[in-house]
Motif scaffolding. Sequence first.
Motif, PDB file in Angstrom:
ATOM      1  N   GLY A 181       0.819  -1.187   0.000  1.00  0.00           N
ATOM      2  CA  GLY A 181       0.000   0.000   0.000  1.00  0.00           C
ATOM      3  C   GLY A 181       0.863   1.250   0.000  1.00  0.00           C
ATOM      4  N   GLU A 182       0.262   2.395  -0.257  1.00  0.00           N
ATOM      5  CA  GLU A 182       1.025   3.640  -0.296  1.00  0.00           C
ATOM      6  C   GLU A 182       1.446   4.036   1.112  1.00  0.00           C
ATOM      7  OE1 GLU A 182       0.811   8.103  -2.306  1.00  0.00           O
ATOM      8  OE2 GLU A 182      -0.960   6.788  -2.322  1.00  0.00           O
ATOM      9  N   ILE A 183       2.709   4.440   1.242  1.00  0.00           N
ATOM     10  CA  ILE A 183       3.275   4.834   2.530  1.00  0.00           C
ATOM     11  C   ILE A 183       3.451   6.347   2.529  1.00  0.00           C
ATOM     12  CG2 ILE A 183       5.230   4.582   4.104  1.00  0.00           C
ATOM     13  CD1 ILE A 183       5.724   1.827   2.811  1.00  0.00           C
ATOM     14  N   GLU A 184       2.866   7.004   3.511  1.00  0.00           N
ATOM     15  CA  GLU A 184       2.934   8.460   3.593  1.00  0.00           C
ATOM     16  C   GLU A 184       4.234   8.902   4.265  1.00  0.00           C
ATOM     17  OE1 GLU A 184       0.814  10.399   2.186  1.00  0.00           O
ATOM     18  OE2 GLU A 184      -0.616   8.825   1.624  1.00  0.00           O
ATOM     19  N   PRO A 185       4.679  10.124   3.963  1.00  0.00           N
ATOM     20  CA  PRO A 185       5.873  10.634   4.643  1.00  0.00           C
ATOM     21  C   PRO A 185       5.688  10.638   6.159  1.00  0.00           C
ATOM     22  CG  PRO A 185       5.306  12.025   2.775  1.00  0.00           C
ATOM     23  CD  PRO A 185       4.176  11.047   2.934  1.00  0.00           C
ATOM     24  N   PHE A 186       6.778  10.350   6.873  1.00  0.00           N
ATOM     25  CA  PHE A 186       6.833  10.302   8.338  1.00  0.00           C
ATOM     26  C   PHE A 186       6.039   9.127   8.921  1.00  0.00           C
ATOM     27  CE2 PHE A 186       6.916  14.838   7.045  1.00  0.00           C
ATOM     28  CZ  PHE A 186       8.280  15.054   7.280  1.00  0.00           C
ATOM     29  N   GLN A 187       5.509   8.257   8.078  1.00  0.00           N
ATOM     30  CA  GLN A 187       4.823   7.064   8.560  1.00  0.00           C
ATOM     31  C   GLN A 187       5.862   5.987   8.847  1.00  0.00           C
ATOM     32  OE1 GLN A 187       1.814   5.702   5.847  1.00  0.00           O
ATOM     33  NE2 GLN A 187       1.560   3.727   6.850  1.00  0.00           N
ATOM     34  N   ARG A 188       5.681   5.215   9.907  1.00  0.00           N
ATOM     35  CA  ARG A 188       6.563   4.090  10.220  1.00  0.00           C
ATOM     36  C   ARG A 188       5.822   2.805   9.893  1.00  0.00           C
ATOM     37  NH1 ARG A 188      11.091   4.933  13.309  1.00  0.00           N
ATOM     38  NH2 ARG A 188      11.477   2.772  12.668  1.00  0.00           N
ATOM     39  N   PRO A 189       5.966   2.316   8.672  1.00  0.00           N
ATOM     40  CA  PRO A 189       5.171   1.163   8.249  1.00  0.00           C
ATOM     41  C   PRO A 189       5.647  -0.142   8.878  1.00  0.00           C
ATOM     42  CG  PRO A 189       6.753   1.742   6.556  1.00  0.00           C
ATOM     43  CD  PRO A 189       6.875   2.791   7.623  1.00  0.00           C
ATOM     44  N   ARG A 190       4.746  -1.105   8.924  1.00  0.00           N
ATOM     45  CA  ARG A 190       5.070  -2.468   9.335  1.00  0.00           C
ATOM     46  C   ARG A 190       5.028  -3.338   8.081  1.00  0.00           C
ATOM     47  NH1 ARG A 190       1.721  -3.530  14.994  1.00  0.00           N
ATOM     48  NH2 ARG A 190       2.785  -1.907  16.241  1.00  0.00           N
ATOM     49  N   PHE A 191       6.121  -3.994   7.812  1.00  0.00           N
ATOM     50  CA  PHE A 191       6.222  -4.788   6.595  1.00  0.00           C
ATOM     51  C   PHE A 191       5.896  -6.249   6.911  1.00  0.00           C
ATOM     52  CE2 PHE A 191       8.719  -1.054   5.643  1.00  0.00           C
ATOM     53  CZ  PHE A 191       8.445  -0.813   4.312  1.00  0.00           C
ATOM     54  N   GLY A 192       4.653  -6.642   6.565  1.00  0.00           N
ATOM     55  CA  GLY A 192       4.295  -8.044   6.645  1.00  0.00           C
ATOM     56  C   GLY A 192       4.630  -8.712   5.325  1.00  0.00           C
ATOM     57  N   GLU A 193       3.814  -9.660   4.929  1.00  0.00           N
ATOM     58  CA  GLU A 193       3.999 -10.290   3.625  1.00  0.00           C
ATOM     59  C   GLU A 193       3.399  -9.390   2.551  1.00  0.00           C
ATOM     60  OE1 GLU A 193       5.597 -13.243   2.682  1.00  0.00           O
ATOM     61  OE2 GLU A 193       6.388 -12.824   4.674  1.00  0.00           O
ATOM     62  N   PRO A 194       4.122  -9.132   1.452  1.00  0.00           N
ATOM     63  CA  PRO A 194       3.566  -8.289   0.385  1.00  0.00           C
ATOM     64  C   PRO A 194       2.425  -8.999  -0.336  1.00  0.00           C
ATOM     65  CG  PRO A 194       5.617  -9.291  -0.348  1.00  0.00           C
ATOM     66  CD  PRO A 194       5.476  -9.637   1.113  1.00  0.00           C
ATOM     67  N   VAL A 195       1.517  -8.211  -0.861  1.00  0.00           N
ATOM     68  CA  VAL A 195       0.440  -8.787  -1.661  1.00  0.00           C
ATOM     69  C   VAL A 195       1.044  -9.320  -2.964  1.00  0.00           C
ATOM     70  CG1 VAL A 195      -1.740  -8.329  -2.852  1.00  0.00           C
ATOM     71  CG2 VAL A 195      -1.213  -7.153  -0.688  1.00  0.00           C
ATOM     72  N   PRO A 196       0.853 -10.595  -3.303  1.00  0.00           N
ATOM     73  CA  PRO A 196       1.420 -11.113  -4.558  1.00  0.00           C
ATOM     74  C   PRO A 196       0.864 -10.323  -5.744  1.00  0.00           C
ATOM     75  CG  PRO A 196       0.637 -12.912  -3.169  1.00  0.00           C
ATOM     76  CD  PRO A 196       0.150 -11.644  -2.544  1.00  0.00           C
ATOM     77  N   PRO A 197       1.706  -9.971  -6.709  1.00  0.00           N
ATOM     78  CA  PRO A 197       1.215  -9.162  -7.836  1.00  0.00           C
ATOM     79  C   PRO A 197       0.129  -9.861  -8.645  1.00  0.00           C
ATOM     80  CG  PRO A 197       3.444  -9.963  -8.254  1.00  0.00           C
ATOM     81  CD  PRO A 197       3.145 -10.253  -6.826  1.00  0.00           C
ATOM     82  N   THR A 198       0.100 -11.197  -8.602  1.00  0.00           N
ATOM     83  CA  THR A 198      -0.941 -11.919  -9.342  1.00  0.00           C
ATOM     84  C   THR A 198      -2.322 -11.713  -8.725  1.00  0.00           C
ATOM     85  OG1 THR A 198      -0.260 -13.876  -8.065  1.00  0.00           O
ATOM     86  CG2 THR A 198       0.558 -13.700 -10.314  1.00  0.00           C
ATOM     87  N   ARG A 199      -2.375 -11.213  -7.490  1.00  0.00           N
ATOM     88  CA  ARG A 199      -3.661 -10.898  -6.886  1.00  0.00           C
ATOM     89  C   ARG A 199      -4.364  -9.806  -7.696  1.00  0.00           C
ATOM     90  NH1 ARG A 199      -4.938 -10.518  -1.367  1.00  0.00           N
ATOM     91  NH2 ARG A 199      -3.576 -12.337  -1.145  1.00  0.00           N
ATOM     92  N   TYR A 200      -3.590  -8.853  -8.212  1.00  0.00           N
ATOM     93  CA  TYR A 200      -4.150  -7.752  -9.000  1.00  0.00           C
ATOM     94  C   TYR A 200      -4.136  -8.054 -10.500  1.00  0.00           C
ATOM     95  CZ  TYR A 200      -3.131  -5.223  -4.660  1.00  0.00           C
ATOM     96  OH  TYR A 200      -3.055  -4.823  -3.356  1.00  0.00           O
TER      97      TYR A 200
END
Length: 558
Positions: free
Chosen positions: A460-479
């Motif tokens: 997903g889109e990460i905004e400036p100054f956001q501290r994201p949590r990186f789980g498993e990425p969505v596989p591109p074949t999902r989209y």
Amino acid sequence: MTLAISIGQCSITGPRPRNEDFAGAVTPTGETLDAKGMLLAVADGVGGHAKGREAAEFTVRGLLNDYYATPDTWSIAQAIDQVLGALNRWLVAHAARTRETAGMATTLSALVLRGTRWHLAHVGDSRIYLYRDRDLTRLTEDHTWAHPELSNVLHRAVGLDARLAVDHADGEIEAGDLFVLMSDGVWNTLGDGGIAGVLAQGGDPDALAAALVMQAEAQGAHDNCTALVARVDSLPQAALRDRLAEAVRLSLPPRLNVGDELDGLRVDAVLHESRLTLLYRVTELESGDARVLKTLRDGADPDAIAALVHEEWLARRVVSPQFPQVIAHRARSRLYYLMTWHEGASLRARLDAGHHFDIEQVVKLGCSVLRALGTLHRLGIVHRDIKPDNLHLDSQGVLRVLDLGVAASDGEDFKEINNPGTPSYMAPELFEGRPASESSDLFALGVTLYQLLTRHYPWGEIEPFQRPRFGEPVPPTRYRPDIPEWLEAVLLKAIAREPSARFETAEECLLALERGAHRPLALPRRPPLVERMPLRLLRALLALSLIGNILLLCLLLR
């Protein structure tokens, strides 16, 4: 004012039948002096071997020649290590050929004086001293073992072992400093007190080098005696290593409008403007050629000005058709630089215009970017802001990587204009404060290709100054289910959370894309549930399980 060094040297055979020492120095001028500095070296061929002199001379001459052929964007340590590594491999291979060359090896003590800093590289038991304000400091450590029958035994030397370990150190230079490089025939005889005593007498570097050597011989030196003395006469006023630093003295141009002229350039369009930077498309009135002019808004601070100078310095050294090329403009009277103009649009502009990239096109674009990144990384440069906005596709279908404004190089540490990177394309380790690397560039490219194919971000889109949590990425074949399995494997490997799980180099990733379905990568193993679930959730599940077991036990006891 530039760096000015006076150098003197002296070498004698002494009681030995042959002089196995060798010393040399290179004193460049102009841009080479600013970029690479002055290089001095002393080597002492390993005693008792017929080819000790040849090893010493080969190593010093090779270093003095090849160091200046390395990219300016490399750090001093990287450049010296690469050169000495090649020389060491040659000596090891040559020594193994015949009985006469067996044991061919040498010590080496080298010193680079650049800008306002010194940097040394050292192997063996030659030494480098700094004499400052009548105080003598030894800058190197001897690589010797104590031996009951011999005075010392080298455990490190160039040509001694297939794997060469080099000591590096650096520090600030002061005007009047004396740097003294010498073989063990001098320091082992005089000792630190004797060396300081000779230097305290003063004199020009030639006289000091000769005095050190002759004093060692007079006191009964049992080896060849070599000394090289460098005196710092003056320092540059600025620490910037390139003559482009002079551009800092230029004033910024005023805000230009279409039709305005500056230094024989006519403004045709304003291409981009941000909080600090301005880009114009201009025409050279004399030649009629279209160019891109990059400058800063009036009132930019010194850090922003230094960053613009650094960006131009880097861009001049990236000579490749996959990057815009810097154009020399002798009439420049203000602070800006010119680049080649290429008709076309960025990949971001094409996405915003509704263009849908097919799989073959994305693979082709990915290969082009990887070749460009390979060029940067071989020069010791990390881009730090790979994204569709900085990838430009011209009208002929040639892709170019734009904007080295926040790029970092091994050779120098400059402050960037903006915080490096765009959050949605930044690797997880960058949010932890770790420095950008080749691996984080490849991660950003993986996110970019993912977005070109799916119009989504893996997390997903990460905004400036956001501290994201990186789980498993969505596989591109999902989209996009039509993405082939081999391409999904390449993308998921490029954007792996851990750097160790990604491609090691741009060339490795390029090879995976070029092989495609013929030799596909295996899809990454899905981590077990215990690795994917947060610790708090696991604890909650264990607590619920424990409560359930207690309730069941109570029911059974009734």
